[in-house]
Design a protein around this motif. Structure first.
Motif, short mmCIF file in Angstrom:
data_model
loop_
_atom_site.label_atom_id
_atom_site.label_comp_id
_atom_site.label_asym_id
_atom_site.label_seq_id
_atom_site.Cartn_x
_atom_site.Cartn_y
_atom_site.Cartn_z
N VAL A 47 0.84 -1.21 0.00
CA VAL A 47 0.00 0.00 0.00
C VAL A 47 0.87 1.25 0.00
CG1 VAL A 47 -1.65 1.33 1.37
CG2 VAL A 47 -2.00 -1.12 1.06
N LEU A 48 1.90 1.26 0.84
CA LEU A 48 2.77 2.43 0.91
C LEU A 48 3.58 2.62 -0.36
CD1 LEU A 48 4.07 2.25 4.58
CD2 LEU A 48 2.47 3.89 3.60
N SER A 49 3.87 1.55 -1.08
CA SER A 49 4.60 1.72 -2.34
C SER A 49 3.77 2.50 -3.35
CB SER A 49 5.01 0.37 -2.91
OG SER A 49 3.89 -0.34 -3.39
N GLY A 50 2.48 2.30 -3.33
CA GLY A 50 1.60 3.04 -4.23
C GLY A 50 1.31 4.45 -3.78
N LEU A 51 1.55 4.75 -2.52
CA LEU A 51 1.25 6.07 -1.98
C LEU A 51 2.49 6.93 -1.75
CD1 LEU A 51 -1.42 5.01 0.67
CD2 LEU A 51 -1.82 6.09 -1.54
N GLN A 52 3.61 6.57 -2.34
CA GLN A 52 4.85 7.29 -2.08
C GLN A 52 4.85 8.73 -2.59
OE1 GLN A 52 7.91 6.57 -0.34
NE2 GLN A 52 6.30 5.34 0.56
N LYS A 53 3.83 9.12 -3.36
CA LYS A 53 3.77 10.51 -3.81
C LYS A 53 3.41 11.45 -2.66
CE LYS A 53 -0.93 9.97 -5.51
NZ LYS A 53 -1.79 10.05 -6.68
N TYR A 54 2.90 10.91 -1.58
CA TYR A 54 2.55 11.72 -0.41
C TYR A 54 3.70 11.69 0.59
CZ TYR A 54 -2.09 11.17 -2.38
OH TYR A 54 -3.15 11.17 -3.22
N THR A 55 3.95 12.82 1.21
CA THR A 55 5.05 12.93 2.18
C THR A 55 4.81 12.02 3.37
OG1 THR A 55 5.41 15.20 1.47
CG2 THR A 55 6.37 14.55 3.57
N TRP A 56 3.58 11.93 3.85
CA TRP A 56 3.31 11.11 5.03
C TRP A 56 3.58 9.64 4.75
CZ3 TRP A 56 -0.11 7.17 4.61
CH2 TRP A 56 -1.07 7.24 3.57
N ALA A 57 3.36 9.20 3.50
CA ALA A 57 3.61 7.80 3.15
C ALA A 57 5.10 7.50 3.13
CB ALA A 57 2.98 7.47 1.80
N HIS A 58 5.89 8.50 2.79
CA HIS A 58 7.34 8.31 2.81
C HIS A 58 7.81 8.11 4.26
CE1 HIS A 58 11.48 8.60 1.61
NE2 HIS A 58 11.67 9.54 2.51
N TYR A 59 7.29 8.91 5.17
CA TYR A 59 7.66 8.75 6.58
C TYR A 59 7.10 7.44 7.14
CZ TYR A 59 9.41 13.48 6.45
OH TYR A 59 10.13 14.60 6.14
N ALA A 60 5.93 7.03 6.68
CA ALA A 60 5.38 5.74 7.09
C ALA A 60 6.26 4.59 6.59
CB ALA A 60 3.95 5.59 6.59
N GLY A 61 6.91 4.79 5.46
CA GLY A 61 7.86 3.80 4.95
C GLY A 61 9.04 3.62 5.89
N TRP A 62 9.48 4.73 6.50
CA TRP A 62 10.54 4.63 7.51
C TRP A 62 10.04 3.81 8.70
CZ3 TRP A 62 15.52 5.65 7.02
CH2 TRP A 62 15.95 6.54 6.05
#
Length: 134
Positions: A47-62
């Motif tokens: 899910v997060l791979s598809g949402l990486q355009k959002y800043t919050w998703a990048h931090y959620a990836g961390w």
């Protein structure tokens, strides 16, 4: 940067999913627990791979990297796998930022040269309908 991170997350989701049978067979872990822990992390990675355009998703990836790292300590011998993916994640962020800076510099250069080409010296639109002046 976000594209590289999304690719890392997709491959990571595959590897996280493969942690489920490892935990069941090597550690004798309950299949529901193994599926819940690593299945949930794998779905979150997709899910997060598809949402990486959002800043919050990048931090959620961390945060997902941390969750995968800490959950790997439940199965002996597997902490090396998330260490590799955390390294790939950090490399993706570093190299991705460099690429983003180079893209921005190239776009600024292209915009500057495009603007200078449209107004060539010596050509002016006169009052008589665009005749050239010498």
């Amino acid at each position: 940067m976000r594209t590289l991170c999304a690719v890392v997350l997709v491959f990571e989701a595959i590897v996280i999913g493969l942690m489920i049978p490892i935990a069941i067979n090597l550690e004798g872990m309950d299949p529901a627990l193994a599926g819940g822990v690593w299945g949930g992390i794998a779905i979150a990675a997709l899910v997060l791979s598809g949402l990486q355009k959002y800043t919050w998703a990048h931090y959620a990836g961390w945060a997902l990297q941390a969750a995968f790292l800490f959950s790997s300590f439940l199965v002996a011998g597997t902490p090396l796998v998330p260490i590799v993916f955390v390294s790939l994640w950090v490399t993706g962020v570093i190299l991705g930022r460099k690429v983003d800076v180079q893209k921005a510099a190239h776009a600024a250069y292209a915009e500057a040269t495009e603007g200078s080409e449209s107004s060539a010296p010596g050509e002016t639109a006169g009052a008589t309908g665009g005749a050239r002046s010498a």
